[in-house]
Design an enzyme around this catalytic site. Structure first.
Site, PDB file in Angstrom:
ATOM      1  N   GLY A  99       0.789  -1.237   0.000  1.00 42.20           N
ATOM      2  CA  GLY A  99       0.000   0.000   0.000  1.00 42.20           C
ATOM      3  C   GLY A  99       0.818   1.283   0.000  1.00 42.20           C
ATOM      4  O   GLY A  99       0.339   2.321   0.448  1.00 42.20           O
ATOM      5  N   GLY A 101       2.708   2.290  -2.900  1.00 47.48           N
ATOM      6  CA  GLY A 101       3.057   2.682  -4.271  1.00 47.48           C
ATOM      7  C   GLY A 101       4.184   1.867  -4.892  1.00 47.48           C
ATOM      8  O   GLY A 101       4.774   2.284  -5.880  1.00 47.48           O
ATOM      9  N   LEU A 102       4.495   0.702  -4.320  1.00 50.44           N
ATOM     10  CA  LEU A 102       5.576  -0.109  -4.902  1.00 50.44           C
ATOM     11  C   LEU A 102       5.038  -1.299  -5.695  1.00 50.44           C
ATOM     12  O   LEU A 102       5.751  -2.268  -5.947  1.00 50.44           O
ATOM     13  CB  LEU A 102       6.541  -0.582  -3.798  1.00 50.44           C
ATOM     14  N   ASP A 147       1.198  -0.774 -14.248  1.00 51.02           N
ATOM     15  CA  ASP A 147       1.867  -1.512 -13.171  1.00 51.02           C
ATOM     16  C   ASP A 147       1.882  -3.010 -13.456  1.00 51.02           C
ATOM     17  O   ASP A 147       2.907  -3.669 -13.328  1.00 51.02           O
ATOM     18  CB  ASP A 147       1.154  -1.272 -11.828  1.00 51.02           C
TER      19      ASP A 147
END
Ligand code: PMV
Length: 313
Positions: A99, A101-102, A147
């Site tokens: 949670g 952003g990776l 992503d």
């Protein structure tokens, strides 16, 4: 029978937020992974065990009625066992912080799609990516798919919302030091805040988009010649644009300043408002940069680009 798959997390190196308005972004996969093991079991239950909790439900439930971050796994498993007399056990192991952003949720969708579908049939990377994006849409309706794409194919790529992705063939050998603000962020609300900024400052926003677009083109050239110092300068420049559109805050600014002391450049990665920043280093300043963050009590770790992407066992 068991099936196992793993997928890497990701960092947005350049272009977050502006990518929403049609500017190219540059992303890379990182060497932190999520591993999913799936197994057919008797009965018709779908059971998911992970370090963020567990979920066990009968198959054939309405997806909209499930309120759990593990929903994409249920979606994938339920789709595969329709009209089949079996249940599925799923185990998720992660070394990607969640949670912030990776790319943890995209890596879950990609590794989940691969592990679950391969219990039933051979699948190509393209088919797995398609399933993963569908699964991710159960939690982020508007995902651009960037992503999941980088988590599937690995490496470094440019991504255009309309035209899709192009893999960047150079293999830069840098280290990224990632520092976590430990502030959870909601991508949706920060994207909405940027939209408000754009609506109030149309001219300025359009100028920023032009600057970002030029910056990304310069970066694509710099990657070809592996000029890490100049890349660092572009990172710092990109951060200025992110400051202008209001996605930074005092903690992130402080972390970036700490990172910039010894690295080639530092910026937010992902939506901002919280989450992570990264600093660009090589072996000459990696340890110093880690030490700077640690002596300022910031959680940090270093990563390299993952060139493998999705892996199945
Ligand atoms: O969800 P995150 O933190 O990886 O960031 C999303 C990137 C944005 O550009 C802000 C939004 C998007 O859909 O591309």
């Amino acid at each position: 029978m068991k099936s196992k798959a793993s997928a890497p997390g990701k960092v947005i190196l350049f272009g977050e937020h502006f990518v929403v308005y049609g500017i190219k972004a540059i992303l890379c996969a990182i060497n932190k992974r999520i591993t999913v093991t799936a197994e057919k079991v008797e009965g018709n239950k779908i059971s998911i065990k992970s370090n963020i909790g567990n979920l066990e439900l009968d198959s054939n439930k309405l997806i909209s009625e499930i309120n759990s971050p593990l929903k994409p796994f249920y979606y994938l498993a339920d789709k595969m066992i329709r009209n089949q007399n079996t249940g599925i056990d799923i185990k998720v192991e992660s070394d990607i912080p969640l949670g912030v952003g990776l790319g943890s949720s995209s890596a879950c969708c990609v590794a989940g799609a691969a592990a679950i579908s391969r219990l039933f049939k051979e699948t190509t990377k393209e088919e797995i990516l398609e399933m993963a994006i569908e699964a991710e849409k159960t939690i982020f309706k508007d995902t651009s798919g960037a992503d999941c794409t980088v988590c599937t194919y690995g490496g470094i790529m440019e991504y255009d919302k309309k035209k899709g992705f192009i893999k960047i063939e150079s293999k830069p050998n840098f280290h990224l030091v990632i520092a976590n603000s430990n502030i959870e962020h909601s991508t949706n609300s920060i994207v909405a805040k940027v939209r408000e900024f754009k609506e109030k400052n149309e001219e300025e926003f359009s100028r920023l988009c032009d600057n970002e677009s030029k910056l990304v083109e310069d970066v694509l050239e710099l990657l070809k010649i592996d000029n890490i110092k100049k890349l660092g300068e572009k990172i710092t420049e990109n951060q200025k644009y992110l400051e202008t559109i209001g996605v930074s805050n005092n903690k992130l600014r402080d972390m970036i300043q700490v990172g910039q002391k010894t690295s080639f450049g530092a910026k937010i990665t992902g939506a901002g408002g919280g989450g992570c920043i990264f600093a660009l280093t090589d072996m000459s300043n990696l340890d110093q940069t880690m030490n700077e963050f640690q002596s300022n009590n910031y959680d940090c770790f270093s990563v390299k680009i993952d060139f493998k992407g999705l892996d199945t066992f």
